[in-house]
Structures are given as structure tokens and as C-alpha cells.
Write a protein that holds these residues in place. Structure first.
Motif, PDB file in Angstrom:
ATOM      1  N   LEU A  68       0.827  -1.210   0.000  1.00  0.00           N
ATOM      2  CA  LEU A  68       0.000   0.000   0.000  1.00  0.00           C
ATOM      3  C   LEU A  68       0.861   1.260   0.000  1.00  0.00           C
ATOM      4  O   LEU A  68       0.571   2.226  -0.720  1.00  0.00           O
ATOM      5  CB  LEU A  68      -0.936   0.000   1.212  1.00  0.00           C
ATOM      6  CG  LEU A  68      -2.122  -0.963   1.159  1.00  0.00           C
ATOM      7  CD1 LEU A  68      -2.906  -0.914   2.471  1.00  0.00           C
ATOM      8  CD2 LEU A  68      -3.043  -0.624  -0.016  1.00  0.00           C
ATOM      9  N   CYS A  69       1.917   1.248   0.806  1.00  0.00           N
ATOM     10  CA  CYS A  69       2.806   2.416   0.863  1.00  0.00           C
ATOM     11  C   CYS A  69       3.546   2.609  -0.456  1.00  0.00           C
ATOM     12  O   CYS A  69       3.723   3.744  -0.920  1.00  0.00           O
ATOM     13  CB  CYS A  69       3.800   2.262   2.016  1.00  0.00           C
ATOM     14  SG  CYS A  69       3.054   2.436   3.655  1.00  0.00           S
ATOM     15  N   VAL A  70       3.964   1.508  -1.058  1.00  0.00           N
ATOM     16  CA  VAL A  70       4.633   1.590  -2.360  1.00  0.00           C
ATOM     17  C   VAL A  70       3.675   2.140  -3.412  1.00  0.00           C
ATOM     18  O   VAL A  70       4.049   2.986  -4.238  1.00  0.00           O
ATOM     19  CB  VAL A  70       5.168   0.204  -2.773  1.00  0.00           C
ATOM     20  CG1 VAL A  70       5.572   0.195  -4.246  1.00  0.00           C
ATOM     21  CG2 VAL A  70       6.361  -0.183  -1.901  1.00  0.00           C
ATOM     22  N   ALA A  71       2.438   1.674  -3.375  1.00  0.00           N
ATOM     23  CA  ALA A  71       1.438   2.164  -4.331  1.00  0.00           C
ATOM     24  C   ALA A  71       1.165   3.651  -4.123  1.00  0.00           C
ATOM     25  O   ALA A  71       1.055   4.420  -5.091  1.00  0.00           O
ATOM     26  CB  ALA A  71       0.146   1.363  -4.181  1.00  0.00           C
ATOM     27  N   TYR A 107       8.026   7.970   4.280  1.00  0.00           N
ATOM     28  CA  TYR A 107       8.327   7.743   5.696  1.00  0.00           C
ATOM     29  C   TYR A 107       7.219   7.000   6.437  1.00  0.00           C
ATOM     30  O   TYR A 107       7.396   6.651   7.609  1.00  0.00           O
ATOM     31  CB  TYR A 107       8.585   9.079   6.393  1.00  0.00           C
ATOM     32  CG  TYR A 107       9.860   9.751   5.962  1.00  0.00           C
ATOM     33  CD1 TYR A 107      11.098   9.310   6.420  1.00  0.00           C
ATOM     34  CD2 TYR A 107       9.839  10.825   5.074  1.00  0.00           C
ATOM     35  CE1 TYR A 107      12.275   9.915   6.014  1.00  0.00           C
ATOM     36  CE2 TYR A 107      11.017  11.441   4.663  1.00  0.00           C
ATOM     37  CZ  TYR A 107      12.226  10.981   5.137  1.00  0.00           C
ATOM     38  OH  TYR A 107      13.392  11.580   4.732  1.00  0.00           O
ATOM     39  N   VAL A 108       6.104   6.752   5.786  1.00  0.00           N
ATOM     40  CA  VAL A 108       4.976   6.121   6.483  1.00  0.00           C
ATOM     41  C   VAL A 108       5.329   4.711   6.935  1.00  0.00           C
ATOM     42  O   VAL A 108       5.192   4.366   8.122  1.00  0.00           O
ATOM     43  CB  VAL A 108       3.721   6.107   5.582  1.00  0.00           C
ATOM     44  CG1 VAL A 108       2.602   5.307   6.251  1.00  0.00           C
ATOM     45  CG2 VAL A 108       3.252   7.529   5.298  1.00  0.00           C
ATOM     46  N   TYR A 109       5.775   3.882   6.006  1.00  0.00           N
ATOM     47  CA  TYR A 109       6.118   2.501   6.366  1.00  0.00           C
ATOM     48  C   TYR A 109       7.283   2.439   7.362  1.00  0.00           C
ATOM     49  O   TYR A 109       7.182   1.742   8.384  1.00  0.00           O
ATOM     50  CB  TYR A 109       6.430   1.689   5.108  1.00  0.00           C
ATOM     51  CG  TYR A 109       6.886   0.284   5.404  1.00  0.00           C
ATOM     52  CD1 TYR A 109       5.961  -0.706   5.721  1.00  0.00           C
ATOM     53  CD2 TYR A 109       8.237  -0.047   5.391  1.00  0.00           C
ATOM     54  CE1 TYR A 109       6.379  -2.002   6.013  1.00  0.00           C
ATOM     55  CE2 TYR A 109       8.657  -1.334   5.684  1.00  0.00           C
ATOM     56  CZ  TYR A 109       7.728  -2.307   5.992  1.00  0.00           C
ATOM     57  OH  TYR A 109       8.148  -3.578   6.289  1.00  0.00           O
ATOM     58  N   PRO A 110       8.400   3.155   7.117  1.00  0.00           N
ATOM     59  CA  PRO A 110       9.485   3.135   8.105  1.00  0.00           C
ATOM     60  C   PRO A 110       9.056   3.592   9.496  1.00  0.00           C
ATOM     61  O   PRO A 110       9.549   3.074  10.499  1.00  0.00           O
ATOM     62  CB  PRO A 110      10.524   4.098   7.505  1.00  0.00           C
ATOM     63  CG  PRO A 110      10.302   4.014   6.040  1.00  0.00           C
ATOM     64  CD  PRO A 110       8.809   3.884   5.898  1.00  0.00           C
ATOM     65  N   SER A 111       8.137   4.556   9.563  1.00  0.00           N
ATOM     66  CA  SER A 111       7.718   5.044  10.878  1.00  0.00           C
ATOM     67  C   SER A 111       6.941   3.974  11.644  1.00  0.00           C
ATOM     68  O   SER A 111       7.077   3.862  12.870  1.00  0.00           O
ATOM     69  CB  SER A 111       6.871   6.313  10.733  1.00  0.00           C
ATOM     70  OG  SER A 111       5.602   6.026  10.180  1.00  0.00           O
ATOM     71  N   GLY A 147      12.751   7.855  14.103  1.00  0.00           N
ATOM     72  CA  GLY A 147      12.113   7.323  12.903  1.00  0.00           C
ATOM     73  C   GLY A 147      10.604   7.252  13.034  1.00  0.00           C
ATOM     74  O   GLY A 147       9.869   7.438  12.054  1.00  0.00           O
ATOM     75  N   LYS A 148      10.157   7.008  14.236  1.00  0.00           N
ATOM     76  CA  LYS A 148       8.719   6.915  14.505  1.00  0.00           C
ATOM     77  C   LYS A 148       7.996   8.222  14.188  1.00  0.00           C
ATOM     78  O   LYS A 148       6.843   8.221  13.745  1.00  0.00           O
ATOM     79  CB  LYS A 148       8.530   6.535  15.980  1.00  0.00           C
ATOM     80  CG  LYS A 148       7.105   6.359  16.440  1.00  0.00           C
ATOM     81  CD  LYS A 148       7.087   5.961  17.910  1.00  0.00           C
ATOM     82  CE  LYS A 148       5.673   5.860  18.453  1.00  0.00           C
ATOM     83  NZ  LYS A 148       5.665   5.476  19.890  1.00  0.00           N
ATOM     84  N   ILE A 149       8.672   9.345  14.417  1.00  0.00           N
ATOM     85  CA  ILE A 149       8.033  10.648  14.183  1.00  0.00           C
ATOM     86  C   ILE A 149       8.513  11.296  12.884  1.00  0.00           C
ATOM     87  O   ILE A 149       8.225  12.469  12.638  1.00  0.00           O
ATOM     88  CB  ILE A 149       8.300  11.610  15.365  1.00  0.00           C
ATOM     89  CG1 ILE A 149       9.805  11.892  15.509  1.00  0.00           C
ATOM     90  CG2 ILE A 149       7.728  11.052  16.656  1.00  0.00           C
ATOM     91  CD1 ILE A 149      10.128  13.007  16.488  1.00  0.00           C
ATOM     92  N   SER A 150       9.217  10.534  12.058  1.00  0.00           N
ATOM     93  CA  SER A 150       9.794  11.108  10.837  1.00  0.00           C
ATOM     94  C   SER A 150       8.775  11.753   9.894  1.00  0.00           C
ATOM     95  O   SER A 150       9.106  12.752   9.246  1.00  0.00           O
ATOM     96  CB  SER A 150      10.607  10.042  10.089  1.00  0.00           C
ATOM     97  OG  SER A 150       9.821   8.906   9.792  1.00  0.00           O
TER      98      SER A 150
END
Length: 209
Positions: A68-71, A107-111, A147-150
Motif C-alpha cells: 500500500l505504501c509503495v502504491a 516515511y509512512v512505512y518506516p515510521s 524514525g517513529k516521528i519522521s
């Protein structure tokens, strides 16, 4: 990971992007790589602290969340007006909201993965004779907390483009802490392995006798 690192070198980025049509596809590829690195690294780090449940949690989330994040990244990338190569897309951030949203989506998925790792790393107290793994885990926890708040950096940037530096203020400390933690852990493992390979002085004395 190596692809992402190579694309962080400007001459290589510009060369690859020219081959791809000079529309910054190299940037999109590097963002894909970063997300997949978080999947692999997140699972590996979870296993390294004995938290197989967290590794499973990351895998299960990634089965849906990563595609989903990639899309989302892909859609926002092609929605942006990127008329020429610009490493980091900094030339377009002030004028194109889609570019900021695209960078935010990276940054959504990494966070989310970072959020899954922070508490387990903080609670992991297993150390070695060198005590480096303990500190390496705390460093990684500190880095993943950033990273959580990136995504917050780009969210703020949407309201005030003059605050585009905020993302760097969050991301670079995160990178330094995580890399430092991993490096210290690797050094500790290497030293421990070498110590285990050294013969015991008592055993050596018995053999000589």
C-alpha cells in the motif's frame, strides 16, 4: 540496500536518471529500496533481541502495509510535476505540494516499523562481557524513536515551506543512532567471537605440561 546507497551519490543518481528519462525515477527506486531495507532490517533486529513475535508482527503488517505504501508513493510521484532531474527533488518542494506528499509517503512505512521496534529495544537488557550490545540497543531505540516521528517533518512543511529543514533534523539523528548501534553491536560480536576462539591459559598450560 546497496542500490539505495549508490543512488544517494549525485553523479550516479543523475546518470541513472538520465537513462530512465530524466523524470526522477531514480528517486522513486531509492524510496522503494529504503522501505524494503526497513522490512529486512526490522525483522533482523527483532530476531537479534530474541523478539520473534515482533519479527512476525512486522512481516504481517508488511504483507499489506508495504504494498500500500509503495502504491501510494507511486501515485504521488506521477502526480507531481517533475520536469527534470533533481536529486532529493529539492527544486520542486517549494512549489509542488504533491512532491512534499510524495516525500511524506516514503516515511509512512518506516515510521510504523520503527514504532514496533522502539519499546522492545528499550526493554532488551541482554548484554555481553563488553556491554556494547546493551548500549547498541539503546542507541537503536533512540534512533527508531526519531524514525517513529519522521513523517512529522513533512507534515509541518506542508503548512510552512520554510520549515523544510525539520525533516533533516529528525531523519539524520535517526540514521546516526541506528547505524552507530548496529556498528557497536557488530564490533562487540566480533570481539566476543575472537575471545571465544582464544585458547584458555589454563588449558594451554595443561597441554604444555
Amino acid at each position: 540496500m546497496s542500490i539505495g546507497l549508490w543512488l544517494a551519490v549525485e553523479p550516479i543518481y543523475l546518470f541513472i536518471d538520465r537513462l530512465l528519462g530524466s523524470i526522477n525515477l531514480a528517486n522513486l527506486i531509492s524510496h522503494f529500496c529504503i522501505n524494503f531495507v526497513f522490512l529486512a532490517a526490522g525483522v533482523q533486529i527483532a530476531h537479534s533481541i530474541g523478539r520473534c513475535d515482533i519479527a512476525t508482527k512486522i512481516r504481517r503488517f508488511s504483507a499489506v502495509g508495504l504494498p500500500l505504501c509503495v502504491a501510494l508513493m507511486t501515485v504521488l510521484f506521477f502526480a507531481a510535476d517533475l520536469s527534470y532531474s533533481s536529486m532529493g527533488l529539492d527544486d520542486f518542494r517549494d512549489t509542488d505540494t504533491a512532491v512534499v506528499l510524495y516525500k511524506l509517503s516514503m516515511y509512512v512505512y518506516p515510521s510504523v516499523v520503527s514504532a514496533m521496534l522502539v519499546n522492545p529495544l528499550l526493554k532488551a537488557n541482554t548484554g555481553s562481557v563488553y556491554r556494547v550490545p546493551f548500549y547498541s540497543k539503546k542507541l537503536m531505540a533512540f534512533g527508531f524513536a526519531f524514525g517513529k516521528i519522521s513523517p512529522m517533518g513533512h507534515l509541518v512543511e506542508l503548512s510552512n515551506r520554510q520549515l523544510d529543514w525539520l525533516t533533516d533534523l529528525i531523519v539524520y539523528p535517526a540514521m546516526v543512532c541506528v547505524l552507530a548501534g548496529v556498528t557497536l553491536g557488530w564490533i562487540s560480536a566480533l570481539l566476543t567471537h575472537r575471545r571465544e576462539l582464544q585458547p584458555s591459559p589454563r588449558l594451554h598450560h595443561q597441554k604444555v605440561s
